[in-house]
Write a protein that holds these residues in place. Structure first.
Motif, PDB file in Angstrom:
ATOM      1  N   ALA A  72       0.825  -1.203   0.000  1.00 17.39           N
ATOM      2  CA  ALA A  72       0.000   0.000   0.000  1.00 17.39           C
ATOM      3  C   ALA A  72       0.863   1.258   0.000  1.00 17.39           C
ATOM      4  CB  ALA A  72      -0.932  -0.010   1.214  1.00 17.39           C
ATOM      5  N   LEU A  73       1.953   1.230   0.758  1.00 16.28           N
ATOM      6  CA  LEU A  73       2.858   2.373   0.802  1.00 16.28           C
ATOM      7  C   LEU A  73       3.462   2.638  -0.570  1.00 16.28           C
ATOM      8  CD1 LEU A  73       4.370   4.553   2.363  1.00 16.28           C
ATOM      9  CD2 LEU A  73       6.044   2.811   3.043  1.00 16.28           C
ATOM     10  N   PHE A  87       1.393   4.284   9.427  1.00 16.05           N
ATOM     11  CA  PHE A  87       0.998   2.903   9.751  1.00 16.05           C
ATOM     12  C   PHE A  87       0.317   2.870  11.115  1.00 16.05           C
ATOM     13  CE2 PHE A  87       4.148   1.449   6.562  1.00 16.05           C
ATOM     14  CZ  PHE A  87       3.350   0.534   5.894  1.00 16.05           C
ATOM     15  N   CYS A  88      -0.764   2.089  11.242  1.00 20.94           N
ATOM     16  CA  CYS A  88      -1.441   1.851  12.517  1.00 20.94           C
ATOM     17  C   CYS A  88      -1.716   0.353  12.596  1.00 20.94           C
ATOM     18  CB  CYS A  88      -2.739   2.646  12.618  1.00 20.94           C
ATOM     19  SG  CYS A  88      -3.566   2.458  14.205  1.00 20.94           S
ATOM     20  N   SER A  89      -0.826  -0.379  13.260  1.00 14.99           N
ATOM     21  CA  SER A  89      -0.877  -1.846  13.224  1.00 14.99           C
ATOM     22  C   SER A  89      -0.503  -2.433  14.564  1.00 14.99           C
ATOM     23  CB  SER A  89       0.090  -2.354  12.133  1.00 14.99           C
ATOM     24  OG  SER A  89       0.184  -3.762  12.152  1.00 14.99           O
ATOM     25  N   VAL A  96      10.604  -3.773  11.040  1.00 14.75           N
ATOM     26  CA  VAL A  96       9.635  -3.444   9.994  1.00 14.75           C
ATOM     27  C   VAL A  96       9.307  -1.954  10.010  1.00 14.75           C
ATOM     28  CG1 VAL A  96       7.306  -3.880   9.149  1.00 14.75           C
ATOM     29  CG2 VAL A  96       8.690  -5.762  10.041  1.00 14.75           C
ATOM     30  N   ALA A  97       9.182  -1.402  11.225  1.00 17.57           N
ATOM     31  CA  ALA A  97       8.866   0.013  11.335  1.00 17.57           C
ATOM     32  C   ALA A  97       9.969   0.878  10.717  1.00 17.57           C
ATOM     33  CB  ALA A  97       8.661   0.380  12.807  1.00 17.57           C
ATOM     34  N   LEU A 101       9.594   3.428   7.490  1.00 17.72           N
ATOM     35  CA  LEU A 101       9.972   4.842   7.507  1.00 17.72           C
ATOM     36  C   LEU A 101      10.969   5.156   6.393  1.00 17.72           C
ATOM     37  CD1 LEU A 101      10.278   5.425  11.360  1.00 17.72           C
ATOM     38  CD2 LEU A 101       8.421   6.124   9.854  1.00 17.72           C
ATOM     39  N   LYS A 102      11.887   4.207   6.125  1.00 12.29           N
ATOM     40  CA  LYS A 102      12.830   4.416   5.038  1.00 12.29           C
ATOM     41  C   LYS A 102      12.115   4.484   3.688  1.00 12.29           C
ATOM     42  CE  LYS A 102      16.915   2.251   7.153  1.00 12.29           C
ATOM     43  NZ  LYS A 102      17.872   1.131   7.053  1.00 12.29           N
ATOM     44  N   ASN A 103      11.017   3.738   3.547  1.00  9.80           N
ATOM     45  CA  ASN A 103      10.290   3.681   2.287  1.00  9.80           C
ATOM     46  C   ASN A 103       9.337   4.858   2.088  1.00  9.80           C
ATOM     47  OD1 ASN A 103      11.548   1.328   1.488  1.00  9.80           O
ATOM     48  ND2 ASN A 103       9.947  -0.015   2.280  1.00  9.80           N
ATOM     49  N   GLY A 104       9.219   5.727   3.078  1.00  6.45           N
ATOM     50  CA  GLY A 104       8.406   6.922   2.879  1.00  6.45           C
ATOM     51  C   GLY A 104       7.277   7.143   3.854  1.00  6.45           C
ATOM     52  N   ALA A 105       7.022   6.178   4.768  1.00  4.79           N
ATOM     53  CA  ALA A 105       6.003   6.438   5.790  1.00  4.79           C
ATOM     54  C   ALA A 105       6.496   7.544   6.722  1.00  4.79           C
ATOM     55  CB  ALA A 105       5.707   5.166   6.584  1.00  4.79           C
TER      56      ALA A 105
END
Length: 575
Positions: A72-73, A87-89, A96-97, A101-105
């Motif tokens: 989705a990201l 993310f809300c998980s 993973v977090a 964050l590295k991928n753009g979250a």
């Protein structure tokens, strides 16, 4: 970004759980803003909705049945890179977090800490707005540089002012976050000091009480002087614990043959009052159940403890099932808490709650491990159950499915002999005969600390009362079931399992003619007032001051209406 002061905040929510979506939406209500949420549950719907300008924020679960948060990201970064993605998980580990964050979250919130969600959303929106404003300012500056070089200096100054304002916001945010962390640390320290102060008050009650007893036996001036010094030190200790409170807030078993069917049946009302009306209780009791060799009081505490844990796992109510069965275990245990091969009497407590993920199940019996919020649990409940069951020669098994519920099965050693299901005859208690006029008033002293209980009982015996003792709320109820001819119950407020408030409520429901006097080591009496301790004469502070316990006991007894001679049955308790 949409002006959230003038238009509703538009949120695209990727979440497959209805319950989690409802909880998250409830937290978003705390923003104090008008919020419009568009919820999607699969890849196609998300790809359609993730368009530039359609939403102000994207909230996404990490694990979905046919989709995942990282995918989705990726879609969001490609289609609408300017919309902040959070993310809300409940399954987002640290590795993973970091990758997310590295991928753009822009941030992440765990479902165990949804209280962070409003703050995270506001921060993400503020950062996105600041980024848009900075981008717009830079574009305007470039346009002006192309046409009006004369205004470069002025525009540069405006940009510097905007940058300074952004830096000031960052500094302020860091200050607020540090203040929040400090408040959380102080809250944790407050909880610790509250428990330490209570335990120290119990110790000081024993010390001060025995000093008083010794003072009646020591006649020498030197001995009295030393006792006076000891008493002064105890009083200073009491003052210290009072300051701590102002700042904040291994076991001996007596196994006997017990009918678990009768135990479960007798606890029905107590369990329902303890877990509330939102949870329905069902029982499945096997006929011909073997008697179990177990400490009767402790198994009641175990069942109550497991029932309360089950209630906490069912956030919006549900079904709690208590089952008994004769079980022959043949396989070798695969975990240390499981029973060895043999015959057992099993009692299970099952719920329809959230269940346990594997990582939580692996640590379920660790002392101080808890998934509850700070202040909601000590992490000792299942550890205490494990210790009791293993000490009794049994075992435990947990069967759990995340999102569906949990069943905790307690295996207890059986007793060879007749079925223990037939209830004993319950002879009425003739209080007029067993407690004739002119006899000593009968008191029941309830305290889980044996030293404090001994001091309290000794003082009351010396004051001319007949005293019985109980080490827990359930023991007190069992004592009253056996003999309800009691003039006053003196109960400690802070006890493990069934505390003084729970005990008093159950006594008032079953034996309304019996008054209750609370003893507490806590300085704040508001909680006591809420459970029916009317006025200071219904509360005795620990450590005891000279004569206060005796005076308030006498006052409570004097205020009790003179009752007519009555016949009280263990099952018919009408006065």
């Amino acid at each position: 970004m949409t002006d959230v002061a003038a238009a509703p905040l538009r949120i695209l929510h990727l979440e497959d759980s209805d319950l989690d979506a409802e909880l998250i939406e409830a937290e978003l209500d705390r923003l104090g803003l008008r919020v419009r949420i568009g919820r999607v549950m699969d890849r196609d719907a998300f790809a359609v909705e993730a368009c530039p300008g359609r939403h102000d924020l994207i909230l996404a679960d990490y694990v979905l049945p046919t989709f995942d948060g990282i995918s989705a990201l990726g879609i969001a970064r490609e289609q609408c890179p300017d919309i902040p993605f959070v993310f809300c998980s409940g399954t987002l580990g640290e590795d993973v977090a970091v990758e997310a964050l590295k991928n753009g979250a822009v941030d992440y919130v765990t479902k165990q800490r949804l209280d962070r969600l409003p703050r995270t959303v506001l921060r993400a929106l503020a950062e996105a707005r600041a980024r848009d404003e900075k981008r717009a300012a830079e574009a305007a500056l470039q346009a002006l540089n192309r046409t009006l070089e004369a205004r470069v200096e002025e525009r540069t100054r405006e940009l510097a002012d905007a940058n300074n304002a952004l830096q000031a916001q960052i500094v302020e945010r860091e200050r607020v976050e540090e203040a929040l962390r400090l408040a959380q640390r102080l809250e944790a320290v407050g909880q610790l000091t509250s428990g330490v102060a209570h335990d120290f008050n119990n110790l000081l009650t024993v010390i001060a009480g025995n000093i008083e007893f010794l003072g009646r036996e020591v006649s020498s001036e030197r001995g009295q002087r030393r006792l006076g010094m000891m008493k002064g030190a105890a009083e200073r200790g009491a003052n210290l614990t009072a300051q701590l409170l102002a700042f904040s807030r291994r076991q001996r078993l007596e196994p006997t043959p017990v009918s678990l069917n009768r135990t479960v049946a007798s606890m029905r009302d107590l369990l329902q009052s303890s877990i509330g009306g939102a949870v329905r209780i069902e029982t499945t009791l096997q006929a011909g159940l073997w008697p179990a060799l177990v400490d009767a009081t402790q198994i009641e505490l175990v069942i109550l403890n497991l029932a309360i844990n089950a209630r906490d796992a069912m956030a919006v109510g549900g079904l709690l099932t208590i089952e008994t069965a004769n079980v022959a275990v043949t396989g070798r245990p695969t975990r240390p808490e499981q029973p060895q091969p043999g015959d057992y009497v099993m009692v299970s407590v099952s719920d329809t709650g959230s269940g346990m993920p594997p990582e939580v199940l692996a640590r379920a019996f660790e002392p101080f491990f808890t998934t509850k919020e700070v202040g909601k649990g000590s992490g000792l409940g299942l550890a205490q159950v494990y210790g009791f069951v293993k000490q009794s020669g049994g075992g435990i098994r947990i069967d759990t499915v995340p999102g569906e519920g949990t069943s905790i099965k307690v295996y207890l050693p059986r007793v060879d002999g007749d079925d223990a299901d037939a209830p004993p005859a319950s002879a009425p208690a003739d209080c007029a005969r067993t407690h004739p006029p002119g006899s000593k008033p009968a008191l029941l002293v309830v305290d889980d600390d044996a030293g404090v209980r001994e001091v309290t009982a000794t003082r009351l015996v010396e004051a001319g009362y007949g005293v019985r003792e109980a080490a827990s709320g359930l023991q007190a109820l069992a004592a009253l079931e056996a003999d309800p001819c009691v003039d006053l119950v003196v109960v400690d407020f802070a006890m493990p399992g069934m505390n003084g408030a729970d005990t008093a409520a159950e006594i008032r429901k079953r034996w309304p003619q019996v008054p209750v006097l609370f003893v507490t080591g806590y300085a704040d009496t508001a909680a006591l007032t809420q459970v029916g301790a009317v006025g200071v004469d219904s509360i005795v502070q620990k450590p005891f001051q000279d004569g206060e316990l005796e005076r308030k006991v006498a006052s409570t007894l004097a205020a009790r209406p003179i009752a007519q001679l009555r016949l009280v049955s263990g099952r018919d308790r009408s006065a």
